[in-house]
Design an enzyme around this catalytic site. Structure first.
Site, PDB file in Angstrom:
ATOM      1  N   ARG A   1      23.672  -0.781   6.752  1.00 25.88           N
ATOM      2  CA  ARG A   1      23.874  -1.074   8.173  1.00 25.88           C
ATOM      3  C   ARG A   1      25.303  -0.705   8.565  1.00 25.88           C
ATOM      4  NH1 ARG A   1      19.726  -4.923   7.349  1.00 25.88           N
ATOM      5  NH2 ARG A   1      18.343  -5.064   9.144  1.00 25.88           N
TER       6      ARG A   1
ATOM      7  N   ASN B   1      26.428   3.387  16.340  1.00 27.60           N
ATOM      8  CA  ASN B   1      25.763   2.390  17.175  1.00 27.60           C
ATOM      9  C   ASN B   1      26.748   1.503  17.946  1.00 27.60           C
ATOM     10  OD1 ASN B   1      23.437   3.479  16.227  1.00 27.60           O
ATOM     11  ND2 ASN B   1      22.737   1.695  15.109  1.00 27.60           N
TER      12      ASN B   1
ATOM     13  N   ASN C   1      21.556  -2.461  15.588  1.00 29.97           N
ATOM     14  CA  ASN C   1      22.265  -2.864  14.370  1.00 29.97           C
ATOM     15  C   ASN C   1      23.626  -2.195  14.258  1.00 29.97           C
ATOM     16  OD1 ASN C   1      20.813  -4.794  12.901  1.00 29.97           O
ATOM     17  ND2 ASN C   1      19.229  -3.292  12.451  1.00 29.97           N
TER      18      ASN C   1
ATOM     19  N   ASP D   1      13.853 -11.602  11.425  1.00 32.49           N
ATOM     20  CA  ASP D   1      14.025 -12.350  10.176  1.00 32.49           C
ATOM     21  C   ASP D   1      13.089 -13.559  10.140  1.00 32.49           C
ATOM     22  OD1 ASP D   1      16.116 -10.559   9.612  1.00 32.49           O
ATOM     23  OD2 ASP D   1      17.539 -11.812  10.709  1.00 32.49           O
TER      24      ASP D   1
ATOM     25  N   HIS E   1      22.293 -11.189  10.605  1.00 31.22           N
ATOM     26  CA  HIS E   1      21.101 -10.340  10.645  1.00 31.22           C
ATOM     27  C   HIS E   1      21.229  -9.140   9.711  1.00 31.22           C
ATOM     28  CE1 HIS E   1      17.444  -8.612  12.189  1.00 31.22           C
ATOM     29  NE2 HIS E   1      18.049  -7.566  12.708  1.00 31.22           N
TER      30      HIS E   1
ATOM     31  N   MET F   1      10.135  -4.721  14.642  1.00 28.88           N
ATOM     32  CA  MET F   1      11.271  -5.062  15.502  1.00 28.88           C
ATOM     33  C   MET F   1      10.836  -5.096  16.971  1.00 28.88           C
ATOM     34  SD  MET F   1      14.428  -5.927  15.318  1.00 28.88           S
ATOM     35  CE  MET F   1      14.371  -6.978  16.752  1.00 28.88           C
TER      36      MET F   1
END
Length: 267
Positions: free
Chosen positions: A25, A32, A57, A88, A116, A167
């Site tokens: 990530r 991102n 993310n 989650d 997360h 998601m």
């Protein structure tokens, strides 16, 4: 952006590049982070009173980025900024149902707190409703699968994508709950990664966890995050060990997000 954003009540932000095999990530961060920053600048300018649901993310860093941008614009309302960690929760419910034999995973409520990504994700099976018993020999593997379920999907898709469908469901579930709460429905609770000092009940939790940003069950209402619910204090010894690892990882993630806005990387 002005035409698209003006008058919007809720923004759901899943924008960004997906993870590829071998990517953490963290690798996604710079790309991102820039995308989220640009979108939040637009929200601050054209829809400053809107609810913002951040999915992009790494959530542990992108939510602090959003908060910094909103603060700078003078429009930060902690009750309206959410990091969506529902995936989650969905994974925890689904994997536990496979062990207990419950045919409808959503009938079991399991608080999943922290952050997360990886070790920052902490499921609290001891506070499941109705109560569940996880065999001791399956506990570690179950926690690991909830924490790293995203990696499992990336690997299975062999570079062709990440956990987009699950998601999408998780994002829908949270957004729908928020819309229902805003319209006046009571008793709606969902864990979310929020700025705790700005939410009722959050200050005390922030002191316990040593972090201003943290995911805990949030009671939703017309104003957004009405109340942060302390489930941390009741964690059992096994969960407390998981939380120690969570605190370590989360601090660095949050600092990274704040630093990105305060000292932007050279373009």
């Amino acid at each position: 952006m002005e035409a698209a954003f003006t008058g919007a009540d809720i923004f759901v932000i899943p924008a960004g590049i997906p993870r590829k095999p071998g990517m953490t990530r963290d690798d996604l961060f710079k790309i991102n982070a820039g995308i989220v920053q640009g979108l939040i600048e637009g929200v601050a300018k054209y829809a400053p009173k809107a609810f913002i649901l951040v999915i992009s993310n790494p959530v542990n860093s992108t939510v602090p980025i959003a908060a910094e941008v909103l603060k700078r614009a003078g429009v930060f309302d902690p009750k309206k900024l959410f990091g969506v960690t529902t995936l989650d929760v969905v994974r925890a419910e689904t994997f536990v149902a496979a062990i207990t034999g419950e045919s409808n995973p959503a009938k079991t409520k399991i608080p999943v707190i922290g952050g997360h990504s990886g070790e920052t994700i902490v499921p609290l099976f001891s506070q499941a409703e109705p109560a569940v018993t996880i065999p001791a020999d399956k506990l570690d593997a179950l926690v690991n699968r909830i924490q790293f379920g995203g990696d499992e999907v990336v690997k299975a898709k062999d570079g062709a994508g990440s956990a987009t469908l699950s998601m999408a469901y998780a994002g829908f579930r949270f957004a729908e709950k928020l819309i229902r709460a805003v319209k006046g429905e009571k008793g709606l609770v969902e864990p979310s990664f929020v700025y705790l000092p700005g939410v009722s009940g959050g200050d005390a939790i922030a002191k316990i966890v040593g972090s201003d940003f943290f995911s805990v069950p949030i009671e939703l209402g017309p104003g957004g995050a009405e109340k942060a619910i302390d489930v941390v204090s009741a964690a059992n010894d096994y969960e407390k060990k998981l939380l120690e690892a969570c605190y370590t990882g989360l601090g660095g993630n949050i600092s990274k997000g704040v630093e990105f806005v305060q000292n932007p990387p050279p373009k």
